[in-house]
Design an enzyme around this catalytic site. Structure first.
Site, PDB file in Angstrom:
ATOM      1  N   GLU A   5       5.568   1.226  -2.576  1.00  0.00           N
ATOM      2  CA  GLU A   5       4.515   0.469  -1.858  1.00  0.00           C
ATOM      3  C   GLU A   5       4.494  -0.988  -2.324  1.00  0.00           C
ATOM      4  OE1 GLU A   5       0.999   2.490  -0.720  1.00  0.00           O
ATOM      5  OE2 GLU A   5       1.986   4.450  -0.803  1.00  0.00           O
TER       6      GLU A   5
HETATM    7  C1  LIG Z   1      10.263   7.935  -5.178  1.00  0.00           C
HETATM    8  C2  LIG Z   1      10.144   6.925  -4.092  1.00  0.00           C
HETATM    9  C3  LIG Z   1       9.306   7.168  -3.011  1.00  0.00           C
HETATM   10  C4  LIG Z   1       9.209   6.249  -1.966  1.00  0.00           C
HETATM   11  N1  LIG Z   1       8.436   6.545  -0.871  1.00  0.00           N
HETATM   12  C5  LIG Z   1       8.524   5.747   0.236  1.00  0.00           C
HETATM   13  C6  LIG Z   1       7.899   6.135   1.476  1.00  0.00           C
HETATM   14  O1  LIG Z   1       7.231   7.172   1.576  1.00  0.00           O
HETATM   15  N2  LIG Z   1       8.064   5.338   2.549  1.00  0.00           N
HETATM   16  C7  LIG Z   1       8.789   4.181   2.501  1.00  0.00           C
HETATM   17  O2  LIG Z   1       8.891   3.510   3.520  1.00  0.00           O
HETATM   18  N3  LIG Z   1       9.368   3.779   1.345  1.00  0.00           N
HETATM   19  C8  LIG Z   1       9.273   4.534   0.219  1.00  0.00           C
HETATM   20  N4  LIG Z   1       9.883   4.160  -0.950  1.00  0.00           N
HETATM   21  C9  LIG Z   1      10.664   2.918  -0.981  1.00  0.00           C
HETATM   22  C10 LIG Z   1      10.050   1.843  -1.856  1.00  0.00           C
HETATM   23  O3  LIG Z   1       8.909   1.320  -1.241  1.00  0.00           O
HETATM   24  C11 LIG Z   1      11.145   0.792  -2.101  1.00  0.00           C
HETATM   25  O4  LIG Z   1      12.086   1.380  -2.998  1.00  0.00           O
HETATM   26  C12 LIG Z   1      10.584  -0.488  -2.675  1.00  0.00           C
HETATM   27  O5  LIG Z   1       9.817  -1.172  -1.720  1.00  0.00           O
HETATM   28  C13 LIG Z   1      11.698  -1.422  -3.183  1.00  0.00           C
HETATM   29  O6  LIG Z   1      12.714  -1.590  -2.242  1.00  0.00           O
HETATM   30  P1  LIG Z   1      14.239  -1.397  -2.692  1.00  0.00           P
HETATM   31  O7  LIG Z   1      14.352  -0.104  -3.391  1.00  0.00           O
HETATM   32  O8  LIG Z   1      15.095  -1.627  -1.525  1.00  0.00           O
HETATM   33  O9  LIG Z   1      14.483  -2.531  -3.757  1.00  0.00           O
HETATM   34  P2  LIG Z   1      14.957  -4.041  -3.469  1.00  0.00           P
HETATM   35  O10 LIG Z   1      14.119  -4.619  -2.395  1.00  0.00           O
HETATM   36  O11 LIG Z   1      16.435  -4.037  -3.304  1.00  0.00           O
HETATM   37  O12 LIG Z   1      14.570  -4.745  -4.842  1.00  0.00           O
HETATM   38  C14 LIG Z   1      15.415  -4.712  -5.996  1.00  0.00           C
HETATM   39  C15 LIG Z   1      14.755  -5.589  -7.055  1.00  0.00           C
HETATM   40  O13 LIG Z   1      14.709  -6.955  -6.586  1.00  0.00           O
HETATM   41  C16 LIG Z   1      13.376  -7.422  -6.643  1.00  0.00           C
HETATM   42  N5  LIG Z   1      13.131  -8.356  -5.520  1.00  0.00           N
HETATM   43  C17 LIG Z   1      13.430  -8.185  -4.216  1.00  0.00           C
HETATM   44  N6  LIG Z   1      13.036  -9.259  -3.502  1.00  0.00           N
HETATM   45  C18 LIG Z   1      12.466 -10.125  -4.390  1.00  0.00           C
HETATM   46  C19 LIG Z   1      11.867 -11.419  -4.264  1.00  0.00           C
HETATM   47  N7  LIG Z   1      11.716 -12.022  -3.097  1.00  0.00           N
HETATM   48  N8  LIG Z   1      11.397 -12.008  -5.395  1.00  0.00           N
HETATM   49  C20 LIG Z   1      11.503 -11.389  -6.588  1.00  0.00           C
HETATM   50  N9  LIG Z   1      12.068 -10.175  -6.770  1.00  0.00           N
HETATM   51  C21 LIG Z   1      12.536  -9.551  -5.685  1.00  0.00           C
HETATM   52  C22 LIG Z   1      12.509  -6.181  -6.524  1.00  0.00           C
HETATM   53  O14 LIG Z   1      11.215  -6.414  -7.036  1.00  0.00           O
HETATM   54  C23 LIG Z   1      13.309  -5.201  -7.361  1.00  0.00           C
HETATM   55  O15 LIG Z   1      13.037  -5.391  -8.726  1.00  0.00           O
HETATM   56  C24 LIG Z   1       9.940   5.038  -2.035  1.00  0.00           C
HETATM   57  C25 LIG Z   1      10.763   4.789  -3.134  1.00  0.00           C
HETATM   58  C26 LIG Z   1      10.894   5.711  -4.145  1.00  0.00           C
HETATM   59  C27 LIG Z   1      11.840   5.426  -5.281  1.00  0.00           C
END
Ligand SMILES: Cc1cc2nc3c(=O)[nH]c(=O)nc-3n(C[C@H](O)[C@H](O)[C@H](O)COP(=O)(O)OP(=O)(O)OC[C@H]3O[C@@H](n4cnc5c(N)ncnc54)[C@H](O)[C@@H]3O)c2cc1C
Length: 380
Positions: free
Chosen positions: A363
């Protein structure tokens, strides 16, 4: 300013506390080991009204406020953060989204079942190439006249394998950017909808997290939520409330880990006395309690703002950012207070430490919360 909980709040707290102790605690270690979804417990939580806490009773909900929701989330998370995330997604992403932005037919058909626990919901925004940057939606929903044709992949979906109804965000018009995104209600049984394998996770292992594939799924026009192009705003507004739930989850993990550490420190002896008599341990407990209280104030304030019709976008981001950091720090310290026993499953704190980590990721990551907070500050 009144910091007291009302009689109603105390009653719901006791009900949630009792449920967590009697129904969640007994199998929590086994479910974590086996990555087992707590199906029976979710059914019982539906009967108790926990699956639609804030939903209007006319749609089968409990008609409670956001403070009650925070209280329930904290009590469940003290014992089983896997069970609490199931509750959180269903309440604040799915039910809230449908009740606030859905039309009467959608509420009658879907919300009434979701709020009573008869059906379970999932919220599908994230994709392999669209996580923090949720505007990069690759899933498409093409307008075919009387229906949309949905194609694409969603990943990390909580309740992914267990849900009945899925709120799916998809791009309907790429040229319009985030204004060309819509949200749809998709049923599990529809042709072309495929549930991928379950993720093998570090924490919240009892909640089932899946990749979902949509291959030419026909979505009826009437299943679009809100006006054309409302999908991105829908997702952001819904997530804002969801963050109160995840902040409360983090608060519960921290409070649960703290209580275990406190109790353990009063019985474990070292150097001829209970370890709580060593100032290094006593000060750890003081720091843990202090940080938890600070987080609780932020979480409650955000819920209070929601209940009072005040914009809570910034406060929910602050609550989640702070509470998730506290959950992580407190759970690590709780393991430390337990010594070697903290490193084994029987004492629960190692699971809490693993569970805490996700509250800094989903989230919106902690970095994303800082983006939300700083943008709000600079806009004022
Ligand atoms: C167990 C679990 C349950 C989940 N449940 C749901 C769900 O029900 N529905 C759903 O839609 N999603 C769900 N998610 C997805 C979750 O919301 C995303 O994993 C999260 O938003 C991060 O996206 P990402 O994994 O692609 O990381 P990325 O966006 O690739 O980020 C990687 C890193 O880069 C950093 N980063 C990225 N952009 C920036 C920026 N502009 N400035 C600074 N730092 C940045 C991030 O903070 C992070 O540290 C779930 C994830 C997990 C692991």
């Amino acid at each position: 300013m009144d910091f007291n909980l009302s009689e109603e709040h105390l009653m719901i707290r006791d009900a949630a506390r009792d449920f967590a102790r009697t129904e969640l605690l007994p199998g929590v270690i086994e479910r974590d080991n086996k990555q087992e979804f707590p199906a029976e417990q979710v059914k019982k939580m539906g009967e108790l009204g926990f699956m639609g806490l804030m939903v209007d009773p006319k749609y089968g909900g409990s008609g409670m406020d956001a403070i009650s929701y925070v209280i329930v989330m904290e009590e469940l998370s003290k014992v089983d953060a896997s069970a609490s995330v199931i509750v959180s997604v269903n309440n604040s992403l799915v039910c809230y989204g449908l009740e606030t932005y859905g039309n009467e037919e959608q509420k009658e058909k879907y919300l009434t079942k979701l709020a009573t626990g008869e059906a379970l919901g999932a919220f599908c925004l994230s994709e392999p190439e669209a996580g923090s940057d949720a505007t990069s939606q690759q899933t498409t929903a093409i307008d075919m006249g009387d229906h949309y044709l949905l194609n694409g992949t969603k990943n990390w979906i909580t309740n992914g394998g267990s849900a009945d109804y899925y709120l799916v965000i998809a791009q309907t018009d790429r040229e319009k950017g985030h204004k060309g995104i819509n949200a749809f209600i998709v049923e599990k049984t529809w042709e072309g909808f495929e549930i991928g394998p379950k993720e093998d996770k570090l924490g919240i292992r009892g909640s089932d997290t899946h990749t979902l594939n949509f291959n030419d799924v026909k979505v009826p026009k009437e299943n679009r939520i809100g006006e054309d192009g409302f999908g991105f705003k829908f997702a952001m507004k819904t997530l804002s409330g969801g963050r109160i739930g995840i902040a409360a989850q983090a608060l519960g993990i921290a409070q649960g880990a703290y209580e275990l550490a406190r109790d353990y420190s009063k019985i474990r002896k070292a150097f001829g006395t209970e370890i709580c008599n060593h100032q290094a341990i006593a000060f750890k407990l003081a720091d843990m309690h202090l940080e938890i209280e600070a987080a609780r104030h932020l979480v409650m304030k955000s819920a209070w703002e929601k209940d009072n019709g005040i914009n809570y976008d910034m406060s929910s981001a602050m609550a989640k950012l702070k509470a998730s950091k506290v959950a992580m720090e407190v759970s690590v310290e709780a393991v430390q207070v337990h010594g070697g026993n903290g490193f084994v499953k029987e004492y629960h704190v190692e699971r809490m430490m693993r569970d805490a980590k996700i509250t800094q990721i989903y989230e919106g990551t902690s970095e994303v919360q800082k983006i939300v907070i700083s943008r709000s500050l600079l806009r004022d």
